[in-house]
Motif scaffolding. Structure first.
Motif, PDB file in Angstrom:
ATOM      1  N   GLY A   1      91.663  62.395  59.648  1.00  0.00           N
ATOM      2  CA  GLY A   1      91.256  62.998  58.379  1.00  0.00           C
ATOM      3  C   GLY A   1      89.746  63.105  58.267  1.00  0.00           C
ATOM      4  N   GLY A   2      89.046  62.055  58.734  1.00  0.00           N
ATOM      5  CA  GLY A   2      87.587  62.114  58.735  1.00  0.00           C
ATOM      6  C   GLY A   2      87.064  63.204  59.644  1.00  0.00           C
ATOM      7  N   ASP A   3      87.705  63.363  60.818  1.00  0.00           N
ATOM      8  CA  ASP A   3      87.287  64.420  61.746  1.00  0.00           C
ATOM      9  C   ASP A   3      87.520  65.804  61.131  1.00  0.00           C
ATOM     10  N   ARG A   4      88.673  65.982  60.488  1.00  0.00           N
ATOM     11  CA  ARG A   4      88.971  67.276  59.850  1.00  0.00           C
ATOM     12  C   ARG A   4      87.978  67.571  58.736  1.00  0.00           C
ATOM     13  N   LEU A   5      87.630  66.532  57.985  1.00  0.00           N
ATOM     14  CA  LEU A   5      86.676  66.720  56.898  1.00  0.00           C
ATOM     15  C   LEU A   5      85.311  67.121  57.443  1.00  0.00           C
ATOM     16  N   SER A   6      84.886  66.468  58.534  1.00  0.00           N
ATOM     17  CA  SER A   6      83.570  66.777  59.104  1.00  0.00           C
ATOM     18  C   SER A   6      83.514  68.194  59.673  1.00  0.00           C
ATOM     19  N   SER A   7      84.686  68.764  59.966  1.00  0.00           N
ATOM     20  CA  SER A   7      84.696  70.123  60.531  1.00  0.00           C
ATOM     21  C   SER A   7      84.509  71.202  59.477  1.00  0.00           C
ATOM     22  N   VAL A   8      84.637  70.844  58.189  1.00  0.00           N
ATOM     23  CA  VAL A   8      84.500  71.855  57.121  1.00  0.00           C
ATOM     24  C   VAL A   8      83.315  71.587  56.201  1.00  0.00           C
TER      25      VAL A   8
ATOM     26  N   ALA B   1      84.416  65.535  46.639  1.00  0.00           N
ATOM     27  CA  ALA B   1      85.849  65.423  46.899  1.00  0.00           C
ATOM     28  C   ALA B   1      86.607  66.594  46.284  1.00  0.00           C
ATOM     29  N   GLU B   2      86.219  66.968  45.069  1.00  0.00           N
ATOM     30  CA  GLU B   2      86.909  68.077  44.399  1.00  0.00           C
ATOM     31  C   GLU B   2      86.717  69.390  45.157  1.00  0.00           C
ATOM     32  N   LYS B   3      85.570  69.527  45.815  1.00  0.00           N
ATOM     33  CA  LYS B   3      85.300  70.766  46.537  1.00  0.00           C
ATOM     34  C   LYS B   3      86.019  70.805  47.882  1.00  0.00           C
ATOM     35  N   TYR B   4      86.044  69.685  48.622  1.00  0.00           N
ATOM     36  CA  TYR B   4      86.488  69.725  50.016  1.00  0.00           C
ATOM     37  C   TYR B   4      87.912  69.241  50.269  1.00  0.00           C
ATOM     38  N   LEU B   5      88.449  68.336  49.474  1.00  0.00           N
ATOM     39  CA  LEU B   5      89.805  67.869  49.757  1.00  0.00           C
ATOM     40  C   LEU B   5      90.846  68.989  49.696  1.00  0.00           C
ATOM     41  N   PRO B   6      90.752  69.922  48.730  1.00  0.00           N
ATOM     42  CA  PRO B   6      91.733  71.013  48.731  1.00  0.00           C
ATOM     43  C   PRO B   6      91.699  71.848  50.011  1.00  0.00           C
ATOM     44  N   SER B   7      90.542  71.917  50.687  1.00  0.00           N
ATOM     45  CA  SER B   7      90.461  72.696  51.928  1.00  0.00           C
ATOM     46  C   SER B   7      91.260  72.046  53.062  1.00  0.00           C
ATOM     47  N   LEU B   8      91.595  70.747  52.890  1.00  0.00           N
ATOM     48  CA  LEU B   8      92.434  70.062  53.866  1.00  0.00           C
ATOM     49  C   LEU B   8      93.903  70.034  53.428  1.00  0.00           C
ATOM     50  N   GLY B   9      94.183  70.710  52.308  1.00  0.00           N
ATOM     51  CA  GLY B   9      95.543  70.721  51.789  1.00  0.00           C
ATOM     52  C   GLY B   9      95.854  69.554  50.872  1.00  0.00           C
ATOM     53  N   TYR B  10      94.809  68.812  50.444  1.00  0.00           N
ATOM     54  CA  TYR B  10      94.998  67.667  49.562  1.00  0.00           C
ATOM     55  C   TYR B  10      94.767  68.091  48.108  1.00  0.00           C
ATOM     56  N   ALA B  11      95.419  67.413  47.182  1.00  0.00           N
ATOM     57  CA  ALA B  11      95.293  67.754  45.759  1.00  0.00           C
ATOM     58  C   ALA B  11      93.943  67.313  45.205  1.00  0.00           C
ATOM     59  N   LYS B  12      93.466  68.029  44.208  1.00  0.00           N
ATOM     60  CA  LYS B  12      92.247  67.644  43.493  1.00  0.00           C
ATOM     61  C   LYS B  12      92.601  66.533  42.509  1.00  0.00           C
ATOM     62  N   ARG B  13      91.820  65.470  42.512  1.00  0.00           N
ATOM     63  CA  ARG B  13      92.094  64.328  41.639  1.00  0.00           C
ATOM     64  C   ARG B  13      91.255  64.341  40.361  1.00  0.00           C
ATOM     65  N   VAL B  14      91.714  63.535  39.395  1.00  0.00           N
ATOM     66  CA  VAL B  14      90.940  63.289  38.174  1.00  0.00           C
ATOM     67  C   VAL B  14      89.880  62.235  38.502  1.00  0.00           C
ATOM     68  N   HIS B  15      88.682  62.378  37.915  1.00  0.00           N
ATOM     69  CA  HIS B  15      87.611  61.398  38.152  1.00  0.00           C
ATOM     70  C   HIS B  15      87.094  60.874  36.817  1.00  0.00           C
ATOM     71  N   LEU B  16      87.098  59.570  36.690  1.00  0.00           N
ATOM     72  CA  LEU B  16      86.702  58.869  35.465  1.00  0.00           C
ATOM     73  C   LEU B  16      85.430  58.090  35.738  1.00  0.00           C
ATOM     74  N   MET B  17      84.393  58.324  34.921  1.00  0.00           N
ATOM     75  CA  MET B  17      83.081  57.741  35.215  1.00  0.00           C
ATOM     76  C   MET B  17      82.540  56.890  34.080  1.00  0.00           C
ATOM     77  N   ASN B  18      82.270  55.652  34.407  1.00  0.00           N
ATOM     78  CA  ASN B  18      81.592  54.737  33.494  1.00  0.00           C
ATOM     79  C   ASN B  18      80.106  55.082  33.425  1.00  0.00           C
ATOM     80  N   PRO B  19      79.452  54.842  32.289  1.00  0.00           N
ATOM     81  CA  PRO B  19      77.986  54.978  32.262  1.00  0.00           C
ATOM     82  C   PRO B  19      77.348  53.871  33.090  1.00  0.00           C
ATOM     83  N   MET B  20      76.081  54.057  33.449  1.00  0.00           N
ATOM     84  CA  MET B  20      75.334  53.003  34.133  1.00  0.00           C
ATOM     85  C   MET B  20      74.872  52.005  33.068  1.00  0.00           C
TER      86      MET B  20
END
Length: 541
Positions: A132-139, A209-228
Motif C-alpha cells: 500500500g505504501g508503494d502504491r501510494l508513493s507511485s501516485v 489522505a482525502e486527496k490520495y486514498l480514493p485514487s487507490l480505491g479506498y474510501a474518504k474518511r471523516v477527520h475530527l480535529m482538536n484545537p492546539m
C-alpha cells in the motif's frame, strides 16, 4: 433505541470543542445508520502526562456517543522516527500506555467495552501494508508530499537512516525530518474505520489522505480535529521537558509546585493553559467547575458553563491564585485513581522497566572538579509584577520594611526590604513593583522574607535607590521578560551557593533613558518597558 442518545445528540458529543470537522455530512449520515468507527494514534515515546487528558476527554465523548474506538499505539513510528524509543522497550511502553489510558478513562467512569488497542507492529510490517505504501508513493507528487510533511515529525540535526525508511512507506516528507505523515492515511484503511481523530496540526496530512486514498480505491474518511491546547506553562506541554508537564503519577506536592509556575496572568485568557485545561478537560468530564476561595474573597462559586468562568476571569472577578488552587484540587481527583492503580507491585515494576532511570554520571575523581559550566540563563529568574498590599516597619529593625506583596497568588507574599531611608511608606503602599520571586526564603531579624524588590541604585555619590516601575496598567503576577531572558522555565528556588542571581545581576543596568536592561536589552511586560524614575546609568539589585 433503549433510551440511548439519538444521532443529533451523538453528533454533538462527537464534535463539541473540536476546532474543525472534515466530512460533517458523511458523519451525520453514518450516525443515522450505525455507530461510528474512529481511531486515534499516539507514539509510545515519553511517559503520558496530564495533557493526555485533552484527547482522552474527547475519546470519552466518542465512547459515550456509542462509537467503536480504536487507539493505535504507533510503536514502529516511535522506533523509526528519530525518537528515543529503543526496540527492546517498545512492548513495555505500549503496555504502560494501555494501562495508563484505561486508568484515565476508567477513573472518570467511562465505559470501555467499545475501546480496543492496536499496535503498529501488529500489521505495519506486513507485505500488504508495505505494498500500500508503494502504491501510494507511485501516485503522490513530491510537492504534495513535502507540503503534507511541512508540520510533521521531530526535527533532528543528524537524522538516522531509519527516518528515511518510514516516510518511504508514508509517501510524505523529506528524510527523517517529516516522518509522521502519510502512514496515518494508510492506517485509516487498514484499521477499517470511518474517521480519524487528531490535532488541527495534522490538517495537512488529513487533506492529503482525502486527496490520495480514493485514487487507490479506498474510501474518504471523516477527520475530527482538536484545537492546539496550550500546556500549563502557556506553550506546548512536552514529555521531554520535565518542568513543562505534570506527570500522571506525580505526587500532590509536585502538582502544587508545577501549577504554581503555570502561566496565568490576571485577566489574560489568551494562551492560558490553566483555563484551557478547564475548558477542554474538566468541563467535558464533569459538566461544572467550582472556584474554591475563602469567604472574605466571595466564597466558593460553581460554574456550569466555561464561557461564564472565562468572562469572570477576563473581568478579574476570579483571581489567578484561586483558579490554580481549584484546578489543583480537580486535577488531583482525576489523578488519584491512576496513582492508586499504579501503586500495585506489577505496575510499579512495569513503570520502572518501560522508563528506566537514565544512568547516573560517574562521580568525579577526588581532586577533579566538574568542568560543566553553570547554566545561567536569564529565564531561571522568576521575575514578576507585584502590588504592595501593606507596608509596616520591621518590629526589630528601624531600617527595614515588612511588605505584603500580591504576585498573583492568594494572600500575597511577605518581603523584607531595606527601603526605609529611600522610599517613604506612603509611596510604597498600593504601588506596583518588580519582584524576584524565587529567592530562597530567609529570615531577616526574625521575619521570613520570600522575595526581593528589584531597585535601581545610583553609582557613586550621592547614593540613591528607586524601586523599578512596571508599565502603567500591569496586573499583579505578570511575568517580566526580555532579550533572551524569557527562555525556559524559572527555578523553583535559587540555590544561594550557585549564585545564579549574582552572575546574571552583573549584566543588569539602567540605560541612559532610565530603562531597566539585561545585556543592553530591555526588561519588558506585555504592556511595555520596565523603568525607573531618574537613576540613569545605575545598577539594579
Amino acid at each position: 433505541m433503549g433510551g440511548g442518545p439519538g444521532p443529533q445528540e451523538k453528533y454533538h458529543l462527537i464534535t463539541r470543542n473540536l476546532q474543525e470537522v472534515l466530512g460533517e455530512d458523511k458523519l451525520m449520515a453514518i450516525l443515522k445508520e450505525r455507530e461510528l468507527k474512529i481511531y486515534w494514534g499516539t507514539a509510545t515515546t515519553g511517559k503520558p502526562h496530564v495533557a493526555y487528558f485533552v484527547p482522552m476527554s474527547k475519546i470519552a465523548d466518542f465512547l459515550k456517543a456509542g462509537c467503536e474506538v480504536t487507539i493505535l499505539f504507533a510503536d514502529l513510528h516511535a522506533y523509526l522516527d528519530n525518537m528515543k524509543a529503543p526496540w527492546e522497550l517498545l512492548e513495555l511502553r505500549t503496555c504502560y500506555y494501555e494501562n495508563v489510558i484505561k486508568a484515565m478513562l476508567g477513573g472518570v467512569g467511562v465505559p470501555l467495552e467499545k475501546l480496543k488497542f492496536v499496535r503498529g507492529t501488529d500489521y505495519q510490517r506486513g507485505g500488504e501494508y508495505t505494498l500500500g505504501g508503494d502504491r501510494l508513493s507511485s501516485v503522490v507528487t513530491q510537492h504534495d508530499a513535502k507540503k503534507a510533511g511541512a508540520g510533521g515529525g521531530k526535527q533532528v540535526e543528524h537524522p538516522l537512516l531509519s527516518g528515511l525508511l518510514y516516510p518511504g512507506l508514508q509517501g510524505g516528507g523529506e528524510g527523517g525530518q517529516q516522518s509522521c505523515l502519510a502512514r496515518e492515511a494508510l492506517d485509516e484503511e487498514y484499521l477499517k474505520v470511518d474517521a480519524q481523530f487528531g490535532g488541527v496540526d495534522q490538517r495537512k496530512i488529513f487533506t492529503f489522505a482525502e486527496k490520495y486514498l480514493p485514487s487507490l480505491g479506498y474510501a474518504k474518511r471523516v477527520h475530527l480535529m482538536n484545537p492546539m491546547v496550550p500546556g500549563l506553562t502557556g506553550s506546548k506541554m512536552s514529555s521531554s521537558e520535565e518542568d513543562s508537564k505534570i506527570d500522571l503519577l506525580d505526587r500532590k506536592e509536585d502538582v502544587k509546585k508545577k501549577l504554581k509556575k503555570a502561566f496565568c496572568e490576571p485577566g489574560n485568557v489568551e494562551n492560558n493553559g490553566v483555563l484551557s485545561f478547564i475548558k477542554h478537560v474538566l468541563f467535558p468530564l464533569k459538566s461544572e467547575f467550582v472556584i474554591l476561595r475563602e469567604e472574605k474573597w466571595g466564597g466558593n462559586k460553581t460554574y456550569t458553563t466555561y464561557e461564564a468562568l472565562e468572562k469572570d476571569f477576563a473581568e478579574q472577578v476570579v483571581h489567578p491564585g484561586d483558579l490554580k488552587n481549584s484546578v489543583e484540587v480537580a486535577l488531583n481527583k482525576l489523578l488519584d485513581p491512576i496513582r492508586e492503580k499504579f501503586n500495585s507491585p506489577e505496575l510499579k515494576k512495569l513503570t520502572s522497566a518501560a522508563y528506566p532511570n537514565p544512568s547516573k554520571a560517574k562521580p568525579a575523581e577526588k581532586g577533579i572538579k566538574n568542568s560543566e559550566p553553570e547554566d545561567v540563563r536569564g529565564g531561571r529568574l522568576d521575575i514578576r509584577v507585584g502590588k504592595v498590599i501593606s507596608v509596616e516597619k520591621h518590629p526589630d529593625a528601624d531600617s527595614l520594611y515588612v511588605e505584603k506583596i500580591d504576585v498573583g497568588e492568594p494572600g500575597g507574599g511577605t518581603v523584607v526590604s531595606g527601603l526605609v531611608q529611600f522610599v517613604p511608606k506612603e509611596q510604597l503602599q498600593d504601588r506596583l513593583v518588580v519582584l524576584l520571586c524565587n529567592l530562597k526564603p530567609q529570615k531577616m531579624r526574625g521575619v521570613e522574607s520570600r522575595g526581593g524588590v528589584l531597585c535601581a541604585s545610583s553609582v557613586g555619590e550621592p547614593g540613591g535607590v528607586e524601586p523599578l516601575d512596571p508599565p502603567a496598567g500591569c496586573c499583579a503576577g505578570e511575568r517580566v521578560y526580555g532579550g533572551g531572558y524569557e527562555g525556559g522555565e524559572p527555578d523553583d528556588e535559587l540555590k544561594p551557593k550557585k549564585k545564579v542571581f549574582e552572575k546574571l545581576q552583573a549584566d543588569f543596568r539602567i540605560s541612559e533613558d532610565c530603562v531597566a536592561q539585561w545585556k543592553q536589552k530591555n526588561f519588558l511586560t506585555k504592556l511595555g518597558r520596565v523603568s525607573c524614575k531618574s537613576l540613569k546609568g545605575g545598577s539594579i539589585s
